[in-house]
Design an enzyme around this catalytic site. Sequence first.
Site, mmCIF file in Angstrom:
data_model
loop_
_atom_site.group_PDB
_atom_site.id
_atom_site.type_symbol
_atom_site.label_atom_id
_atom_site.label_comp_id
_atom_site.label_asym_id
_atom_site.label_seq_id
_atom_site.Cartn_x
_atom_site.Cartn_y
_atom_site.Cartn_z
ATOM 1 N N HIS A 1 0.796 -1.228 0.000
ATOM 2 C CA HIS A 1 0.000 0.000 0.000
ATOM 3 C C HIS A 1 0.828 1.277 0.000
ATOM 4 O O HIS A 1 0.366 2.324 -0.444
ATOM 5 C CB HIS A 1 -1.045 -0.042 1.113
ATOM 6 C CG HIS A 1 -2.161 -0.960 0.742
ATOM 7 N ND1 HIS A 1 -2.161 -2.278 1.103
ATOM 8 C CD2 HIS A 1 -3.233 -0.769 -0.047
ATOM 9 C CE1 HIS A 1 -3.230 -2.858 0.573
ATOM 10 N NE2 HIS A 1 -3.889 -1.959 -0.128
ATOM 11 N N ASP B 1 -4.728 -8.946 -4.503
ATOM 12 C CA ASP B 1 -4.904 -10.092 -3.605
ATOM 13 C C ASP B 1 -5.176 -11.378 -4.378
ATOM 14 O O ASP B 1 -4.692 -12.443 -4.009
ATOM 15 C CB ASP B 1 -6.038 -9.818 -2.612
ATOM 16 C CG ASP B 1 -5.565 -8.936 -1.459
ATOM 17 O OD1 ASP B 1 -4.456 -9.183 -0.950
ATOM 18 O OD2 ASP B 1 -6.294 -8.005 -1.082
HETATM 19 C C1 PEP Z 1 -6.755 -5.745 -4.592
HETATM 20 O O1 PEP Z 1 -6.597 -6.629 -3.751
HETATM 21 O O2 PEP Z 1 -6.529 -5.903 -5.806
HETATM 22 C C2 PEP Z 1 -7.226 -4.408 -4.190
HETATM 23 C C3 PEP Z 1 -7.512 -3.494 -5.085
HETATM 24 O O3 PEP Z 1 -7.315 -4.143 -2.867
HETATM 25 P P1 PEP Z 1 -6.070 -3.787 -1.933
HETATM 26 O O4 PEP Z 1 -4.882 -3.522 -2.812
HETATM 27 O O5 PEP Z 1 -6.458 -2.586 -1.139
HETATM 28 O O6 PEP Z 1 -5.926 -5.015 -1.106
HETATM 29 MG MG MG Z 2 -7.371 -6.470 -1.748
#
Ligand code: PEP
Ligand code: MG
Length: 573
Positions: free
Chosen positions: A189, A455
């Site tokens: 993130h 994910d």
């Molecule tokens: C993902 O998992 O692709 C997503 C957009 O959520 P995050 O990156 O916040 O886990």
């Molecule tokens: Mg995610």
Amino acid sequence: MNNVKGIAASAGIAIARAFIVEHPDFAVIRKQVDDVEAEINKLNAALAQSRSELEDIKARTHEELGEKKAEIFESHLLILGDPELIDPVKARITSESVNAEFALNETATQFIEMFENMKSAYLQERAADMRDVTKRILKFLLGLDYVSPSEINEEVIVVAEDLTPSDTAQLNRNYVKGFTTNIGGRTSHSAIMARSLEIPAVVGTRNVLGAVQNGDLMIVDGIDGEVIINPSDEIVATYRNKQQVYAKQVEEWSRLRLEPTMTRDGVHVELAANIGTPNDVTGVLENGGEAVGLYRTEFLYMGRDKLPSEEVQYVSYKSVLEKMEGKPVVVRTLDIGGDKELPYLDLPKEMNPFLGYRAIRLCLDRQDIFRTQLRALLRASVHGNLRIMFPMIATLTEFREAKSILEEEKAGLLAAGTAVSEHIQLGIMVEIPSTAVMADQFAKEVDFFSIGTNDLIQYTMAADRMNEQVSYLYQPYNPAILKLIHMVISAAHREGRWVGMCGEMAGDQTAIPILLGLGLDEFSMSATSILPARSQISKLSRSDMQALAEKALNLATAEEVVALVQSIGTDSV
Ligand code: PEP
Ligand code: MG
């Protein structure tokens, strides 16, 4: 000169001096003291040090960034000298015979909570100022040698073991020209935040921190994933040139800002942006975003000492909806857990946080938290085009339960005479393989899907998205991933639902031709990826990409898929 390889996390070239960020411990404990007067003197000394530091920062900011930007430090100085804050701290030290840091922390926390619960956005922001000032005084009281990343006020490249998402969110892009970390991947993130702040970044270098000293000249090449420490003049000149070429390219892309996203054969797809805070909307509009495809609301819950109230949330959601002026805004309900922690929830440490108690699992259990967010969203819905999305859905039962809680809250608001929009679409993230496989069943009950490949890839390949040692297995182009995406899109289209993608893969120039061919309706990405994607899509024809996707689905390895895409030879791939 020393070169360190890493993962290119945010495009651009930065050249500046190194600034190493370390995280000290701000923990405050209550101590009984005998000499109350000495404690008050200690507090007075810390206040004086804070004042002189703030005056310094204010003067420099004024000189370099102008009066407006320096005002924030003027308001910090006012807080610092405010008897309404300082007198109760001194009274507490005297009446309870406690240490100054404890008395300060307790008193300031009461003020912060009071500001957070105010109706006006202006007063809510005062809570952040109070938090900053408290930290500064505590730094002197605790004798910590620490400059918060948010306070950096000279042009630097931040170097750290890791940066938390909220650290990254607070970086001032006027000063922080780039950053580089030992750990992290392209979809961690802090990397995602760097892209929304448009700060060049290289993460996952494993050893940059050990290779650099404070003040060393550095180059961060966020295009090719390279960090150069103490470069020669010649190398600096080469990179200044690369910086200019990139700036020219960005300028070229910016001509497409107000153009629709059309393939060569006239098919429109929607290019949306992922945001973390209401401030990010400016970047979305500047980069020609047609929608917000993912608003990660968890950042609203971070960088504070307790849960945001319904009012705080309502103000943020309303502000995003209003700024987007009727364009779609997909707001994801709280997705805490994994690499996004909330210390004040005091959750037990887990062996596998990415597989643990997080996102919708936590929300269905802690319905107090979930219901507050849903009410704030429902109330804000009348201010724009709101779509609500649940994260980490693994079963239909979870979706049904979450939906029925949403309906209960909506009925409650309507019964109390509060207006709620009648046009809120309700969707889910597809980021768990079980949900992708069951997409045909889900498609009968949801309005839309958004594929969370960040994910989905880590769960399908069993490769931690944050762990650079297994990053070779984190393969967006693996045919296994493409087949799952294909299943989801086909199932949705059979039921007349639309499908978006809000994982980083949606803005990836190698993936885009295949996703276009698979029939993806909405691509949601970091704002800075939108214009390059629009340029690329304008050169591709959907029908050619359908044939390409068909071929890709029948290949055996990720390498073969990459080679296939490269063989079509559009100049932007
Ligand atoms: C993902 O998992 O692709 C997503 C957009 O959520 P995050 O990156 O916040 O886990
Ligand atoms: Mg995610």
